[in-house]
Motif scaffolding. Structure first.
Motif, PDB file in Angstrom:
ATOM      1  N   GLY A   1       0.884  -1.367  -0.235  1.00 54.87           N
ATOM      2  CA  GLY A   1       0.098   0.020   0.174  1.00 54.87           C
ATOM      3  C   GLY A   1       0.762   1.332   0.122  1.00 54.87           C
ATOM      4  N   SER A   2       0.349   2.308   0.638  1.00 53.89           N
ATOM      5  CA  SER A   2       0.948   3.655   0.908  1.00 53.89           C
ATOM      6  C   SER A   2       2.388   3.538   1.250  1.00 53.89           C
ATOM      7  N   ALA A   3       2.777   2.418   2.269  1.00 57.02           N
ATOM      8  CA  ALA A   3       3.913   2.398   2.880  1.00 57.02           C
ATOM      9  C   ALA A   3       4.851   1.858   1.782  1.00 57.02           C
ATOM     10  N   GLY A   4       4.593   0.973   1.089  1.00 55.12           N
ATOM     11  CA  GLY A   4       5.285   0.292  -0.040  1.00 55.12           C
ATOM     12  C   GLY A   4       5.682   1.495  -1.093  1.00 55.12           C
ATOM     13  N   MET A   5       4.639   2.350  -1.453  1.00 55.79           N
ATOM     14  CA  MET A   5       4.972   3.288  -2.344  1.00 55.79           C
ATOM     15  C   MET A   5       6.062   4.427  -1.839  1.00 55.79           C
ATOM     16  N   VAL A   6       5.955   4.770  -0.366  1.00 60.38           N
ATOM     17  CA  VAL A   6       6.829   5.694   0.101  1.00 60.38           C
ATOM     18  C   VAL A   6       8.339   5.107   0.233  1.00 60.38           C
ATOM     19  N   PHE A   7       8.225   3.745   0.482  1.00 53.89           N
ATOM     20  CA  PHE A   7       9.688   3.141   0.504  1.00 53.89           C
ATOM     21  C   PHE A   7      10.151   3.006  -0.643  1.00 53.89           C
ATOM     22  N   GLY A   8       9.255   2.376  -1.936  1.00 49.14           N
ATOM     23  CA  GLY A   8       9.880   2.320  -2.926  1.00 49.14           C
ATOM     24  C   GLY A   8      10.032   0.777  -3.139  1.00 49.14           C
ATOM     25  N   ARG A   9       9.281  -0.112  -3.675  1.00 51.86           N
ATOM     26  CA  ARG A   9       9.363  -1.459  -3.703  1.00 51.86           C
ATOM     27  C   ARG A   9      10.510  -2.167  -4.424  1.00 51.86           C
ATOM     28  N   GLU A  10      11.070  -3.070  -3.588  1.00 51.86           N
ATOM     29  CA  GLU A  10      12.195  -3.770  -4.085  1.00 51.86           C
ATOM     30  C   GLU A  10      11.878  -5.286  -4.411  1.00 51.86           C
ATOM     31  N   GLY A  11      12.166  -5.701  -5.301  1.00 54.41           N
ATOM     32  CA  GLY A  11      12.188  -7.204  -5.620  1.00 54.41           C
ATOM     33  C   GLY A  11      12.963  -8.226  -4.832  1.00 54.41           C
ATOM     34  N   ASP A  12      12.802  -9.159  -4.321  1.00 59.22           N
ATOM     35  CA  ASP A  12      13.631 -10.282  -3.636  1.00 59.22           C
ATOM     36  C   ASP A  12      14.703 -10.836  -4.375  1.00 59.22           C
ATOM     37  N   TYR A  13      14.549 -10.773  -5.640  1.00 55.25           N
ATOM     38  CA  TYR A  13      15.807 -11.512  -6.570  1.00 55.25           C
ATOM     39  C   TYR A  13      16.431 -10.257  -7.171  1.00 55.25           C
ATOM     40  N   VAL A  14      17.686 -10.236  -6.560  1.00 60.29           N
ATOM     41  CA  VAL A  14      18.591  -9.250  -7.128  1.00 60.29           C
ATOM     42  C   VAL A  14      19.220  -9.873  -8.512  1.00 60.29           C
ATOM     43  N   LEU A  15      19.196  -9.197  -9.399  1.00 60.06           N
ATOM     44  CA  LEU A  15      19.534  -9.613 -10.909  1.00 60.06           C
ATOM     45  C   LEU A  15      20.758  -9.035 -11.708  1.00 60.06           C
ATOM     46  N   VAL A  16      21.553  -9.616 -12.144  1.00 55.67           N
ATOM     47  CA  VAL A  16      22.620  -8.942 -12.951  1.00 55.67           C
ATOM     48  C   VAL A  16      22.353  -9.475 -14.361  1.00 55.67           C
ATOM     49  N   ASN A  17      22.245  -8.847 -15.367  1.00 55.19           N
ATOM     50  CA  ASN A  17      21.826  -9.572 -16.742  1.00 55.19           C
ATOM     51  C   ASN A  17      20.511 -10.508 -16.705  1.00 55.19           C
ATOM     52  N   GLY A  18      19.480 -10.093 -15.547  1.00 54.06           N
ATOM     53  CA  GLY A  18      18.462 -11.292 -15.521  1.00 54.06           C
ATOM     54  C   GLY A  18      18.823 -12.295 -14.698  1.00 54.06           C
ATOM     55  N   ARG A  19      20.020 -12.380 -13.801  1.00 53.47           N
ATOM     56  CA  ARG A  19      20.391 -13.903 -13.282  1.00 53.47           C
ATOM     57  C   ARG A  19      20.654 -13.292 -11.946  1.00 53.47           C
ATOM     58  N   THR A  20      20.304 -14.510 -11.079  1.00 52.17           N
ATOM     59  CA  THR A  20      20.652 -14.114  -9.808  1.00 52.17           C
ATOM     60  C   THR A  20      22.211 -14.721  -9.754  1.00 52.17           C
TER      61      THR A  20
END
Ligand code: C2O
Ligand code: CU
Length: 481
Positions: free
Chosen positions: A198-217
């Motif tokens: 919700g609003s808290a997610g917007m204020v923080f700026g949502r980050e995905g759990d999988y961090v990718l370099v060229n689409g790969r973990t």
């Protein structure tokens, strides 16, 4: 021919001796970027097809996400051009939602800027749009939608546009483009909703759990010990900052958003905020069997970004057992114009996050969110000094479309080394000054925070570069989510 003249001519001949490659065969095979065929036989025209569509993408062994993609891949294909080329992109939208393509950092005509309702209509499902422009500046740029940007970029729609200058004189043969991003999905491969938190997610700026370099973990890059490699890095995450550490080994920074910078500088830790690009040389030292880890360290961009968070391993550098190389340090120089703030029109840009109203938050620029904002005004040829004062307790990577700017310090002096920027981080409770000349290309150009949740949450505006009649349109509010 007089000897003197001959000598001068010799000095002007660019040094084109091919740089020597040291990297082992297949060194970058662990992090390939999709490619897209150039359909045009003319060597000065690059013409490609780009289709936005859903696709299943594997981001780590056995982990697949049902993503939104360009041409079926995350990231989308790396489009390779040479400086001065004409680029033609036949964009087709096969998504169920409207979309567009924005060419981040490129100095192009407003009609090609990809902003719906301002520079073009939305491209609806099944429809096409052809982008056609000249790439005037060498550097690494990128493309992404400008419709529901936080959602569409977060779901996987982004890719690189590399504009190479064969005579840039850097002299490092082994080059790789590293697209940094992240993505969130559950164990069924279903994308995390764009409104999560919700609003808290917007204020923080949502980050995905999988961090990718060229689409790969955590992909593997291979290196001969000590041999120089050129890494062209872009942060295409919708919110995540990358604060990079290669176990303390130095990065030699040679360029920024808009190509090479005035001179190179060396750093042990490298901050790349959303939207930014850096051009670095690394000469990793180590030995076979003892890999190095590229890590994303903790960086405080606002509450929740360091508390209870862990450092992330994002890429592994493995060494061959070849003898190490001692490479001469790479030095670049580019004589950029030294800007002066004298005579520039000052423009105040105040970024705020007022307390919630009706359990909703909105970011504001000069007291209003985007959907209540009137365009800023600039004359053609005018130089403006934007004084971006971030009163909020969140960092904001501030991005301007269509024009490069230079960063000026609080005494009115340019920050050295000089560099062309289109995105710069404005840390919380801090003021950053940008000098921009609206040299040509009239139109209404966007600026916004490149934490795309913040942009959609109000931190966005436009500057109307005259002479154009104001369109009188009202900026649309993003659809309720
Ligand atoms: Cu990457 Cu409106 O920007
Ligand atoms: Cu922001």
């Amino acid at each position: 021919m007089p000897r003197r003249l001959l000598l001068i001519l010799c000095l002007l001949v660019p040094i084109t001796a091919a740089a020597q490659s040291f990297a082992p065969a297949g060194w970058d095979a662990g992090l390939p970027l999709a490619e897209v065929p150039d359909l045009n036989p003319d060597p000065t025209i690059v013409e490609v097809n780009l289709t936005a569509k859903l696709a299943d993408v594997e981001v780590s062994p056995g982990k697949r996400v049902h993503a939104w993609t360009y041409n079926g891949a995350i990231p989308g294909p790396l489009i390779k051009t040479r400086v001065g080329d004409r680029l033609i992109v036949h964009f087709k939208n096969e998504l169920k939602e409207p979309s567009t393509v924005h060419w981040h950092g490129i100095r192009l005509p407003i009609e090609m800027d990809g902003v719906p309702g301002i520079s073009q209509p939305e491209v609806q499902q099944g429809e096409s749009f052809t982008y056609d422009f000249i790439v005037r500046d060498a550097g690494l740029y990128w493309y992404h939608p400008h419709v529901m940007s936080a959602a569409q970029v977060g779901f996987g729609l982004y890719g690189g546009l590399l504009v190479e200058d064969p005579n840039d004189g850097v002299g490092v043969a082994d080059q790789v483009t590293l697209v940094l991003s992240d993505i969130g999905f559950d164990n069924k491969g279903v994308l995390e909703p764009a409104d999560s938190g919700g609003s808290a997610g917007m204020v923080f700026g949502r980050e995905g759990d999988y961090v990718l370099v060229n689409g790969r973990t955590d992909p593997v890059l291979r290196a001969r010990p000590g041999a120089p490699q050129r890494w062209r890095i872009a942060n295409m995450a919708k919110s995540r900052f990358f604060y990079l550490d290669l176990e303390g080994q130095p990065f030699t920074v040679i360029g920024a958003d808009g190509g090479l910078q005035e001179y190179s500088v060396t750093t042990d830790i490298l901050l790349v905020t959303p939207g930014e690009r850096v051009d670095v040389i690394v000469a990793p030292k180590g030995k076979a069997g003892t890999p190095l880890t590229l890590r994303a360290m903790l960086y405080n961009r606002g509450y929740g970004s360091v508390q209870y968070r862990a450092v992330e391993d994002i890429m592994t550098v493995e060494f061959t057992d070849q003898p190490p190389i001692t490479a001469a340090p790479v030095k670049v120089s580019r004589p950029l114009p030294v800007p002066t703030a004298e005579g520039a029109t000052p423009v105040d840009v105040v970024l705020t996050l007022p307390p919630m109203e009706n359990s909703k938050s909105e970011f504001r620029v000069n007291g209003v969110p985007f959907w209540k904002a009137k365009p800023f005004l600039a004359k053609l040829g005018e130089t403006q000094l934007w004084i971006v004062n971030n009163e909020s307790e969140w960092d904001h990577p501030f991005h301007l479309h269509g024009f490069f700017f230079q960063v000026i310090d609080d005494k009115g002096q340019p920050v050295r080394p000089l560099a062309w920027k289109d995105t710069v981080n404005v840390p919380m409770k801090t003021t950053v000054r940008l000098l921009v000349t609206f040299d040509e290309r009239p139109g209404e150009w966007m600026f916004h925070c490149h934490i795309l949740d913040h942009a959609d949450g109000g931190l966005m505006g436009t500057v109307l570069v005259g002479p154009v009649a104001p369109t009188g349109h009202v900026h649309p509010k993003p659809p309720p989510r």
